[in-house]
Motif scaffolding. Structure first.
Motif, mmCIF file in Angstrom:
data_model
loop_
_atom_site.group_PDB
_atom_site.id
_atom_site.type_symbol
_atom_site.label_atom_id
_atom_site.label_comp_id
_atom_site.label_asym_id
_atom_site.label_seq_id
_atom_site.Cartn_x
_atom_site.Cartn_y
_atom_site.Cartn_z
ATOM 1 N N PHE A 28 0.835 -1.198 0.000
ATOM 2 C CA PHE A 28 0.000 0.000 0.000
ATOM 3 C C PHE A 28 0.875 1.255 0.000
ATOM 4 O O PHE A 28 0.677 2.162 -0.810
ATOM 5 C CB PHE A 28 -0.920 -0.022 1.230
ATOM 6 N N LEU A 41 -4.664 10.105 -6.255
ATOM 7 C CA LEU A 41 -5.482 9.806 -5.075
ATOM 8 C C LEU A 41 -6.016 11.085 -4.435
ATOM 9 O O LEU A 41 -7.176 11.132 -4.004
ATOM 10 C CB LEU A 41 -4.678 8.984 -4.067
ATOM 11 N N LEU A 77 -6.639 0.086 -4.813
ATOM 12 C CA LEU A 77 -6.909 1.404 -4.232
ATOM 13 C C LEU A 77 -7.948 2.198 -5.008
ATOM 14 O O LEU A 77 -8.577 3.098 -4.451
ATOM 15 C CB LEU A 77 -5.613 2.208 -4.119
ATOM 16 N N PRO A 96 -7.125 5.103 1.403
ATOM 17 C CA PRO A 96 -6.318 6.203 0.854
ATOM 18 C C PRO A 96 -6.730 7.568 1.416
ATOM 19 O O PRO A 96 -5.869 8.398 1.719
ATOM 20 C CB PRO A 96 -6.579 6.133 -0.653
#
Length: 113
Positions: A28, A41, A77, A96
Motif C-alpha cells: 500500500f 489519489l 486502491l 487512501p
C-alpha cells in the motif's frame, strides 16, 4: 491509538498474520509513494473523475496517467467504471483518504510549516 507490542510468547499464527499484514501495508505504501499516484489519489478524494479529467488536473499525458491508474487498480486502491468510451475512477475504500488526511496534516496544512 497504541500499537500492539510484539512479545516472545506470540503464537506462530499471530506472527504469520503480522508478516502478512506488514506485506499488505508495505505494498500500500509503495503504491502511494509515487508523486503521480499520490496526486491522483488526492484528486479522487473529492469524488469520481474520468481519465481525461485526471490528465487535465495533473497536466500529464494519457499514457502516464493510465500507467499510474493501473498500478493503483492492481493494489486495489481505485475502482474503474466504464460509461461508453469514458472510464471513470473512484477510491475503492476509505484507506487512501484516511492516509491522505494525515499526509495533508503533516505536509500541506498551514500548521505544517
Amino acid at each position: 491509538m497504541a500499537l500492539p507490542q510484539m512479545t516472545e510468547d506470540m503464537s506462530q499464527s499471530e506472527l504469520e498474520r503480522m508478516v502478512e499484514n506488514a506485506t499488505r501495508a508495505s505494498n500500500f505504501l509503495k503504491a502511494i509513494s509515487h508523486e503521480g499516484r499520490l496526486m491522483i489519489l488526492c484528486h479522487l478524494v473529492s469524488g469520481e473523475k474520468s481519465v481525461t479529467e485526471l490528465e487535465r488536473l495533473l497536466s500529464a499525458r494519457q499514457a502516464a496517467v493510465s500507467q499510474q491508474l493501473s498500478r493503483l487498480r492492481l493494489e486495489g486502491l481505485v475502482v474503474p467504471r466504464r460509461e461508453g468510451k469514458t472510464i471513470y475512477y473512484r477510491l475503492a475504500d476509505e484507506r487512501p483518504a484516511r492516509i491522505l488526511e494525515v499526509v495533508y496534516e503533516l505536509f500541506c496544512s498551514p500548521e505544517a510549516g
